[in-house]
Design a protein around this motif. Sequence first.
Motif, PDB file in Angstrom:
ATOM      1  N   LEU A  64       2.524   6.753   8.208  1.00  0.00           N
ATOM      2  CA  LEU A  64       1.587   7.652   8.894  1.00  0.00           C
ATOM      3  C   LEU A  64       0.696   6.864   9.852  1.00  0.00           C
ATOM      4  O   LEU A  64       0.416   7.316  10.969  1.00  0.00           O
ATOM      5  N   ILE A  65       0.261   5.689   9.422  1.00  0.00           N
ATOM      6  CA  ILE A  65      -0.534   4.825  10.313  1.00  0.00           C
ATOM      7  C   ILE A  65       0.320   4.392  11.503  1.00  0.00           C
ATOM      8  O   ILE A  65      -0.135   4.403  12.661  1.00  0.00           O
ATOM      9  N   PHE A  94       0.793  -1.233   0.000  1.00  0.00           N
ATOM     10  CA  PHE A  94       0.000   0.000   0.000  1.00  0.00           C
ATOM     11  C   PHE A  94       0.824   1.280   0.000  1.00  0.00           C
ATOM     12  O   PHE A  94       0.258   2.377   0.040  1.00  0.00           O
ATOM     13  N   GLU A 118       5.172  10.019  -3.417  1.00  0.00           N
ATOM     14  CA  GLU A 118       5.346   8.592  -3.698  1.00  0.00           C
ATOM     15  C   GLU A 118       4.399   8.178  -4.817  1.00  0.00           C
ATOM     16  O   GLU A 118       3.226   8.559  -4.830  1.00  0.00           O
ATOM     17  N   ARG A 128       4.767   3.308   1.247  1.00  0.00           N
ATOM     18  CA  ARG A 128       5.475   3.679   2.489  1.00  0.00           C
ATOM     19  C   ARG A 128       4.764   4.821   3.222  1.00  0.00           C
ATOM     20  O   ARG A 128       4.639   4.813   4.437  1.00  0.00           O
ATOM     21  N   LYS A 129       4.304   5.807   2.454  1.00  0.00           N
ATOM     22  CA  LYS A 129       3.744   7.008   3.060  1.00  0.00           C
ATOM     23  C   LYS A 129       2.525   6.683   3.915  1.00  0.00           C
ATOM     24  O   LYS A 129       2.434   7.096   5.077  1.00  0.00           O
ATOM     25  N   ARG A 130       1.608   5.935   3.340  1.00  0.00           N
ATOM     26  CA  ARG A 130       0.381   5.602   4.071  1.00  0.00           C
ATOM     27  C   ARG A 130       0.697   4.804   5.333  1.00  0.00           C
ATOM     28  O   ARG A 130       0.167   5.083   6.416  1.00  0.00           O
ATOM     29  N   MET A 131       1.588   3.814   5.213  1.00  0.00           N
ATOM     30  CA  MET A 131       1.832   2.922   6.338  1.00  0.00           C
ATOM     31  C   MET A 131       2.649   3.585   7.446  1.00  0.00           C
ATOM     32  O   MET A 131       2.414   3.326   8.627  1.00  0.00           O
ATOM     33  N   THR A 150       0.797   7.209  13.946  1.00  0.00           N
ATOM     34  CA  THR A 150      -0.472   7.428  14.654  1.00  0.00           C
ATOM     35  C   THR A 150      -0.654   6.412  15.776  1.00  0.00           C
ATOM     36  O   THR A 150      -1.014   6.774  16.912  1.00  0.00           O
ATOM     37  N   VAL A 190       3.511  14.255   5.238  1.00  0.00           N
ATOM     38  CA  VAL A 190       2.304  14.500   4.438  1.00  0.00           C
ATOM     39  C   VAL A 190       2.565  15.569   3.381  1.00  0.00           C
ATOM     40  O   VAL A 190       2.174  15.428   2.216  1.00  0.00           O
TER      41      VAL A 190
END
Length: 480
Positions: free
Chosen positions: A71-72, A64, A180, A66-69, A75, A175
């Motif tokens: 950030l998750i 999915f 990416e 690097r950026k999305r994961m 969090t 963000v």
Amino acid sequence: MNKVFIALLLVTALAAIEGTIVSTAIPSITADLSGVDLISWIYSAYLLASAIAAIIFGKLADLFGRKRMILIGITIFLVGSMLCGLAQSMEQLIIFRAIQGIGAGSILPLTLTMVGELFTTEKARAKGQGYLSMVWGVSGVVGPLFGGFIVDQITWHFIFFINVPFGLASMYLIVKHYQEEITAVKRKIDYAGAALFTVGMVSLLYVIIDNSKTQAWFSTQSLLLYGVALLFLTVFIMVELRAEEPIIPLSLFKNWRLMVVNGLTFSAMSVVIGVTVYIPIYAQSVLGKNATQAGLMLTPLSVLWTVNAIVAGNLIGRLTNKRIIQMGTVLLVIGTFLLAGLLASSGSARVYIGSSLIGLGMGLIMPMLMISIQKVADPKQLGTSIGLNSFTNTFSQAMGAALFGMLFNLVTSTKIASLNKGEVQLNGAFAKSGFTTEEVSFLQTTIASGVAYVYLAALVFAGLACVLSFFVATKSKAQA
């Protein structure tokens, strides 16, 4: 790019410091929450969750992005931090530390992967990895000192709350500045594989970590957990062989060049856990140092690790990564050889020199291992490959602590018990607890002998790392 790298350094520092900052807060935490018998699980819950999360998030990042994961992951880390600061019981704190560990475990492989992608040349990547290693080294020194200051001036709750503003700042930079490209394809998540791997490895790591303290390796509970781990990991392998998108592609284990890097990681980090656990024991029990002085004896390890991590980046282009790793493992062998010769009469100098050489060696080894992974891993599986290496890093610490603890107890427990004085504390307090001069001398000699055997085992790991260094790939997978 620079702003993204700053964000990665910042979030790495948070994860690194959180592993050590609690050490100086433990007395205040136990005074407030009680549950002294659960102290070790404040660390172990974090370690367990980090190990499992590293490999799962590495795979999810390949699926999915690097950026999305990341950030998750940040969090989850921040939510866990806030919950830890709000904990009202030791049980709650342990659960919340596990949540925090999940976030921290995701951060390590993702930052390493992203640094590999941010920098295009091998020399630049090596420098980037060197700075990440520097962050870990500095955190090992700063964490306990910073934690003590916060506890003394405010309250232990703020050692967790302090993460929030810095974590949010790193998220903002990622963000806004991290770009990416992700190919839009349909993804199928291997939920069954993730669940089976988690249950199997949690069972195995739990029994290893717990028995490293209790030594009840063949108790009913331990045997039951061995059985659970074996069952779930066997089924996990069967599921992975059939999965369309396996959480851990078993093809990784056919990549012998990747396995060499993981073997080096396992061996080298096993040496490090031996140093960090048993130098303070030797310092307090044999040399008569207090806890603060004993902790400071580990400073050369962290500082020189940091220095040589930067040096390693500057050596790229002049020497191959293989040669740099070989130099590091030779330093590792010499350092553990010196520590394996510790006696009750050895004094501080031998400890400082031995730990300094190990720090210098690790500074050369660890950044180059990340470069080596990027050379030999399939680009589509880079996150998973680094996640597997991060898992190996944590797993080696649990295994090393268990092995060394068992060996130390085998050497010392019978001799100490022969004094019929009950349980002997390893902080050196026996020198003021009614023991005769002869008994104190006997205890110091016995404990020094136990520590020496631990480092003899560490020398075996260092030797293995040295042998494996000769098999490190010098060419990328595409060039081979």
